[in-house]
Design an enzyme around this catalytic site. Structure first.
Site, PDB file in Angstrom:
ATOM      1  N   TYR A  38       0.818  -1.209   0.000  1.00  0.00           N
ATOM      2  CA  TYR A  38       0.000   0.000   0.000  1.00  0.00           C
ATOM      3  C   TYR A  38       0.852   1.259   0.000  1.00  0.00           C
ATOM      4  O   TYR A  38       1.970   1.254   0.529  1.00  0.00           O
ATOM      5  CB  TYR A  38      -0.910   0.024   1.230  1.00  0.00           C
TER       6      TYR A  38
ATOM      7  N   LEU B  37     -18.069  -2.207   0.561  1.00  0.00           N
ATOM      8  CA  LEU B  37     -18.871  -1.267  -0.227  1.00  0.00           C
ATOM      9  C   LEU B  37     -18.566  -1.362  -1.715  1.00  0.00           C
ATOM     10  O   LEU B  37     -18.964  -0.492  -2.486  1.00  0.00           O
ATOM     11  CB  LEU B  37     -18.630   0.170   0.263  1.00  0.00           C
TER      12      LEU B  37
ATOM     13  N   PHE C  88     -15.753  -1.012  -3.479  1.00  0.00           N
ATOM     14  CA  PHE C  88     -14.993   0.170  -3.917  1.00  0.00           C
ATOM     15  C   PHE C  88     -15.859   1.424  -3.946  1.00  0.00           C
ATOM     16  O   PHE C  88     -15.642   2.321  -4.749  1.00  0.00           O
ATOM     17  CB  PHE C  88     -14.362  -0.055  -5.290  1.00  0.00           C
ATOM     18  N   GLY C  89     -16.853   1.467  -3.078  1.00  0.00           N
ATOM     19  CA  GLY C  89     -17.723   2.632  -2.994  1.00  0.00           C
ATOM     20  C   GLY C  89     -18.924   2.588  -3.903  1.00  0.00           C
ATOM     21  O   GLY C  89     -19.809   3.451  -3.817  1.00  0.00           O
TER      22      GLY C  89
ATOM     23  N   LYS D  23     -22.866   6.420  -5.452  1.00  0.00           N
ATOM     24  CA  LYS D  23     -22.290   7.670  -5.971  1.00  0.00           C
ATOM     25  C   LYS D  23     -21.853   7.590  -7.430  1.00  0.00           C
ATOM     26  O   LYS D  23     -21.643   8.630  -8.063  1.00  0.00           O
ATOM     27  CB  LYS D  23     -21.123   8.121  -5.105  1.00  0.00           C
TER      28      LYS D  23
END
Length: 346
Positions: free
Chosen positions: A53, A235, A237-238, A243
């Site tokens: 990361y 989620l 990746f959102g 959204k």
């Protein structure tokens, strides 16, 4: 915040785990410190990171997330109150800039642990995970396993022996796997039992409303072998916040910035399933994000739910999901959608 003992260990981890992979790319150190202060203040004691990361992995940023976390632990002096998990990268194109040879062998694992300990500024890693397998298999959502007769791999027994020596040296406490298959998990368990080697205590795989593939071959293993899931990408990746619906690409959002992570937005069925789940949440007067997270929280095979955020507003909403109870009618509707959209994003 509830806490759960990971079986075959002395680790008591919070129901939610704070993921860190945006620190050093989408988030600065000061923003990461603010996330940590807030999450820990709300009862989270479990922090997950990796030597690779932040993502997407780049040679110039590799290891920065661990360095930020290490700076935080030194600054706050609260390391003993936390469970720190990190991961060693395996061979493949997802690990540029770490080591020349990425095999999960003795030399590489020992080097990886020493490097992570230095960046984290700690003496012992609580949970050390193999980020992905050192063999040809279908991980990271790949389908259609293809046999390779001439593949190069590190025998799992060698990987386990290397990890055993690090436990004996006091550098790590427990081990886990990530992005593993049912075959791989059972092989680790059986070799450990046969040869008196350390037992894996967790598996970190993706799990969310758009990707329930863990339930096909892994959930029974998690139950019968007492091997809890550390669920990442809850989620999607959102995507499950809604959204990205209707071709919206919010400025600064992960899938806006990094199109390579298009698994959850790159197909018609994924978009249709996302819309159905978001509309269902709104029908029950719930935040789509909190409904998606609360669903993961209800699964008995989940040891901890790994959440992440790029700002405090998102983090607060995600952590508040522990207060959300899904009603029986809502759970029934979720199962109906799961039947309609059978694993649209493996």
């Amino acid at each position: 915040m509830d806490y759960r003992r990971l079986p075959h260990s002395s680790l008591d981890v919070s129901q939610l785990c704070l993921g860190t992979m945006t620190w050093g790319e989408q988030n600065t150190q000061s923003e990461a410190f603010a996330q940590l202060d807030y999450a820990i203040g709300k009862g989270i004691n479990f922090i997950d990171t990796a030597e690779m990361y932040p993502v997407p992995p780049k040679a110039e940023t590799q290891g920065e997330t661990e360095r930020i976390l290490g700076n935080y632990l030194k600054s706050r002096g609260n390391r003993d109150n936390l469970v720190i998990a990190t991961k060693v990268a395996g061979p493949g194109g997802k690990s540029d800039g770490i080591r020349d040879n990425m095999a999960l062998d003795w030399r590489n694992i020992h080097q990886a642990v020493d490097d992570s300990l230095e960046r984290l500024q700690i003496e012992t890693i609580d949970l050390y995970q193999l980020h992905w397998p050192d063999r040809n298999t279908n991980f990271f959502g790949e389908l259609f396993y293809q046999q390779q007769d001439s593949e190069k791999l590190t025998p799992i027994i060698e990987t386990l022996e290397a990890l055993a020596s690090l436990i004996s040296a006091g550098k790590i406490r427990y081990i886990g796997v990530s992005n593993e298959t049912p075959w791989g998990v059972m092989k680790y368990l059986r070799l450990a039992e046969k040869h008196g080697l350390p037992r894996i205590i967790s598996v970190q795989n993706p799990y969310n409303l758009l990707n329930r593939s863990f339930e096909v071959g892994m959930a029974e293993i998690a139950h019968r072998e007492e091997l809890p899931l550390l669920a990442y990408s809850p989620l999607a990746f959102g995507a499950l916040t809604g959204k990205y619906m209707d071709d919206q690409w919010p400025e600064g959002a992960r899938l806006t910035l990094f199109k390579r992570f298009a698994r959850y937005t790159g197909s018609t069925i994924a978009l249709e399933a996302t819309k159905a789940y978001v509309e269902l949440a709104r029908e029950f007067n719930l935040s789509p994000a909190q409904m998606a997270l609360a669903f993961v929280n209800t699964r008995q095979f989940v040891g901890s739910n790994i959440i992440g955020a790029t700002n405090l507003e998102q983090l607060k909403e995600n952590i508040d999901s522990i207060e959300v109870t899904l009603s029986a009618p809502l759970l029934a509707r979720l199962n109906e959608l799961a039947e309609l959209y059978r694993i649209p994003c493996p």
